[in-house]
Design a protein around this motif. Structure first.
Motif, short mmCIF file in Angstrom:
data_model
loop_
_atom_site.label_atom_id
_atom_site.label_comp_id
_atom_site.label_asym_id
_atom_site.label_seq_id
_atom_site.Cartn_x
_atom_site.Cartn_y
_atom_site.Cartn_z
N SER A 58 0.83 -1.21 0.00
CA SER A 58 0.00 0.00 0.00
C SER A 58 0.86 1.26 0.00
O SER A 58 0.58 2.22 0.70
CB SER A 58 -0.95 0.00 1.21
N ILE A 59 1.92 1.23 -0.81
CA ILE A 59 2.90 2.31 -0.79
C ILE A 59 2.33 3.61 -1.35
O ILE A 59 2.71 4.71 -0.91
CB ILE A 59 4.17 1.89 -1.56
N THR A 60 1.41 3.52 -2.32
CA THR A 60 0.80 4.74 -2.88
C THR A 60 0.02 5.49 -1.82
O THR A 60 0.13 6.72 -1.69
CB THR A 60 -0.12 4.38 -4.05
N HIS A 61 -0.77 4.76 -1.04
CA HIS A 61 -1.54 5.41 0.02
C HIS A 61 -0.62 6.00 1.08
O HIS A 61 -0.85 7.12 1.57
CB HIS A 61 -2.49 4.40 0.67
N GLN A 62 0.44 5.27 1.44
CA GLN A 62 1.38 5.79 2.44
C GLN A 62 2.02 7.10 1.98
O GLN A 62 2.11 8.06 2.76
CB GLN A 62 2.47 4.75 2.70
N ALA A 63 2.46 7.13 0.73
CA ALA A 63 3.12 8.33 0.22
C ALA A 63 2.15 9.50 0.13
O ALA A 63 2.48 10.63 0.52
CB ALA A 63 3.72 8.05 -1.16
N ALA A 64 0.94 9.26 -0.38
CA ALA A 64 -0.06 10.32 -0.49
C ALA A 64 -0.46 10.84 0.89
O ALA A 64 -0.63 12.04 1.09
CB ALA A 64 -1.29 9.81 -1.24
N ARG A 65 -0.58 9.92 1.84
CA ARG A 65 -0.94 10.32 3.20
C ARG A 65 0.16 11.18 3.83
O ARG A 65 -0.12 12.19 4.48
CB ARG A 65 -1.16 9.06 4.05
N LYS A 66 1.41 10.77 3.63
CA LYS A 66 2.53 11.53 4.19
C LYS A 66 2.59 12.94 3.60
O LYS A 66 2.73 13.93 4.33
CB LYS A 66 3.84 10.79 3.94
N LEU A 67 2.47 13.04 2.28
CA LEU A 67 2.52 14.35 1.64
C LEU A 67 1.36 15.23 2.07
O LEU A 67 1.54 16.42 2.36
CB LEU A 67 2.52 14.18 0.12
N ALA A 68 0.15 14.67 2.10
CA ALA A 68 -1.02 15.46 2.48
C ALA A 68 -0.88 16.02 3.90
O ALA A 68 -1.26 17.16 4.17
CB ALA A 68 -2.29 14.62 2.36
N SER A 69 -0.32 15.21 4.80
CA SER A 69 -0.22 15.65 6.20
C SER A 69 0.80 16.77 6.39
O SER A 69 0.65 17.60 7.28
CB SER A 69 0.14 14.46 7.09
N VAL A 70 1.87 16.78 5.56
CA VAL A 70 2.87 17.85 5.71
C VAL A 70 2.50 19.09 4.91
O VAL A 70 3.03 20.18 5.16
CB VAL A 70 4.28 17.38 5.30
N ILE A 71 1.60 18.94 3.93
CA ILE A 71 1.17 20.09 3.12
C ILE A 71 0.07 20.86 3.82
O ILE A 71 0.09 22.09 3.91
CB ILE A 71 0.69 19.63 1.73
N PHE A 72 -0.92 20.12 4.35
CA PHE A 72 -2.10 20.78 4.91
C PHE A 72 -2.53 20.03 6.16
O PHE A 72 -2.62 18.81 6.17
CB PHE A 72 -3.24 20.78 3.88
N ASN A 73 -2.81 20.77 7.23
CA ASN A 73 -3.30 20.16 8.46
C ASN A 73 -4.22 21.12 9.18
O ASN A 73 -4.53 22.20 8.68
CB ASN A 73 -2.13 19.72 9.35
#
Length: 502
Positions: A58-73
């Protein structure tokens, strides 16, 4: 409306100007994000063809989740210079759980290339509709901006014990000046892969009161705001849609999943196996005085021993067939592919891959290590700011249209043509900035008189302009006597700009 029109695909509509390959690309990207892959077919020891579900990472979800969390919170704040408009906008965002929902949809957008937000008026309130990449199709547009699009909403219903799919197509056509025409069309299909035949909106109760067409005049932009991932869409050069982290990395994602799947299979099939002579499993003598035959047998749940049927040199076979599991080889291969994926999508090494030394590093070292991620984040934030500012303008212009509200009263009154909004967004950089070091340096600069007190509070405490002003007023009220302070300290606390009091 010309009922009887049929569409196999959304791109069959003459108003749509998008290659069909873009629709297929987004659907496949969503499969990667959802970790949906075809079963693996193989032949077993008996030469029988079998199939099994792959074991993936599930590497795509992990990468997208990591980027989303550091871009917007949740620390992101939005402010508009005009106070009544600022209060109205932030209330709309709060009522629609904007910060929470935005991070969720940004995650899918990073994988697929984009998403849209469409404000609308319902029960005298401004609501937000969230539109995934697979629901958003541009109409006539250029590669820089999307001003007209069709939004697809699909629902299912059982009719005569048969599943039927309904697609509501919302055509948003902005003339590029000041008018948007919204056309609603409903289609019915018995095939999940087709849009189907056009039917009346009253066919479904959900859309019975939906007008076939609405014209909104005197606006400055479309009623939707689109987020596009940074960078050029190299799969379809003329497409205005963004391209996600999947499209140029399918090979490496597949390699990651292959390594993970093979390692999982090796662990699963690497259990201990001992080959023994089949005769050892057969009874050899009778128990005296009873009808039970043979010696004690193995537990029926025991799967360690495998009978082979023959002896070797007249002696029963007892041979350990267990092989060592290649943990290091698979781990090294997996980490190599993950680091390649990190590099391709702009994440710093160790973000997804294993870095045993990362937990022992100082804050400054972590900030330095995250430099690649920070640069990637900056590119995304440019697009995020663009979308949110456009969304706020769309919200405000809808709120000025009295005809959209049941009571005939518009919540806001403003001429956006002659009074453009002054919109500010504050993003929390705590992940990438050594906050202690920043506070220390900013304090020195502020006390030396080279940084405004307001900017010091905003930079180090994430305050908005209004909150920073409130802090300064309270500081002035709480510290009227500054005889024992230097002029720099007094100024920092909101005192007089002159010298020490006599």
């Amino acid at each position: 409306m010309g009922f009887g029109k049929a569409l196999a695909n959304i791109t069959d509509d003459p108003r749509v100007n998008l290659p069909a390959s873009e629709i297929l690309r987004i659907r496949e990207d969503l499969d990667y994000y959802a970790d949906v892959f075809d079963n693996i077919k193989f032949f077993n020891t008996l030469n029988q063809q079998k199939s099994r579900k792959p074991s993936t990472l599930s590497i795509t979800h992990q990468a997208a989740r990591k980027l989303a969390s550091v871009i917007f919170n949740e620390q992101v704040t939005v402010s508009v210079a005009d106070e009544p408009i600022d209060d109205f906008v932030n209330q709309v965002l709060a009522d629609n759980l904007f910060n929470l929902k935005y991070e969720e949809y940004l995650e899918t957008a990073i994988a697929t290339g984009g998403f849209a937000i469409r404000p609308y008026v319902d029960n005298n309130e401004v609501k937000l509709a969230w539109v995934r990449a697979d629901q958003f199709v541009p109409l006539q547009s250029n590669t820089n901006d999307i001003q007209s699009a069709v939004i697809v909403n699909r629902t299912t219903r059982s009719e005569n014990n048969k599943m039927v799919w309904y697609s509501l197509l919302e055509f948003h056509e902005f003339d590029g000046l000041n008018t948007e025409t919204i056309t609603n069309e409903l289609y019915r299909s018995e095939d999940v892969g087709e849009i189907g035949q056009q039917v009346n909106l009253t066919t479904l109760n959900n859309y019975a009161n939906l007008p076939e067409q609405v014209v909104i005049s005197d606006i400055v932009r479309p009623t939707f705001a689109y987020f596009k991932t940074p960078g050029k869409n190299n799969k379809s050069i003329e497409s205005p849609l963004g391209i996600g982290i999947v499209e140029n990395n399918k090979n490496v994602i597949n390699a990651i999943n292959t390594a993970q799947d093979q390692f999982y299979r090796e662990v699963k099939l690497g259990k201990r196996r001992i080959a023994i002579d089949g005769s050892l499993m057969k009874p050899q003598a009778e128990h005296s005085g009873d009808d039970m035959s043979g010696a004690p047998v193995f537990d029926p749940d025991d799967d360690v021993f495998m009978q082979v049927g023959k002896t070797r040199d007249g002696k029963p076979i007892i041979e350990d067939l267990t092989n060592d599991i290649r943990v290091n080889q698979y781990s090294d291969a997996l980490q190599l592919f993950i680091r390649e994926f990190e590099n391709n999508i702009g994440l710093s090494q160790g973000t997804l891959s294993t870095d045993a030394t990362k937990s022992t590093k100082t804050a400054t070292e972590v900030v330095s290590d995250n430099s690649d991620t920070y640069r990637t984040r900056s590119s995304y934030i440019t697009q995020v700011e663009k979308q949110i500012k456009e969304l706020i303008i769309s919200i405000v212009q809808l709120a000025t249209k009295s005809e959209l509200f049941d009571n005939g009263k518009a919540p806001l009154t403003i001429d956006l043509v002659n009074q453009p909004l002054d919109i500010n967004l504050h993003f929390d950089d705590g992940v990438f900035v050594d906050k202690d070091k920043q506070l220390e340096e900013d304090l020195k600069v502020a006390m030396a008189g080279f940084m405004p007190k307001k900017q010091f509070l905003k930079r180090n405490y994430g305050l908005s302009d209004d909150d920073a002003d409130d802090w300064l007023k309270e500081l002035q009220a709480e510290a009227p006597d500054n005889d024992n302070m230097t002029s720099q300290q007094a100024n920092l606390l909101g005192g007089n700009d002159g010298g020490d009091d006599e």
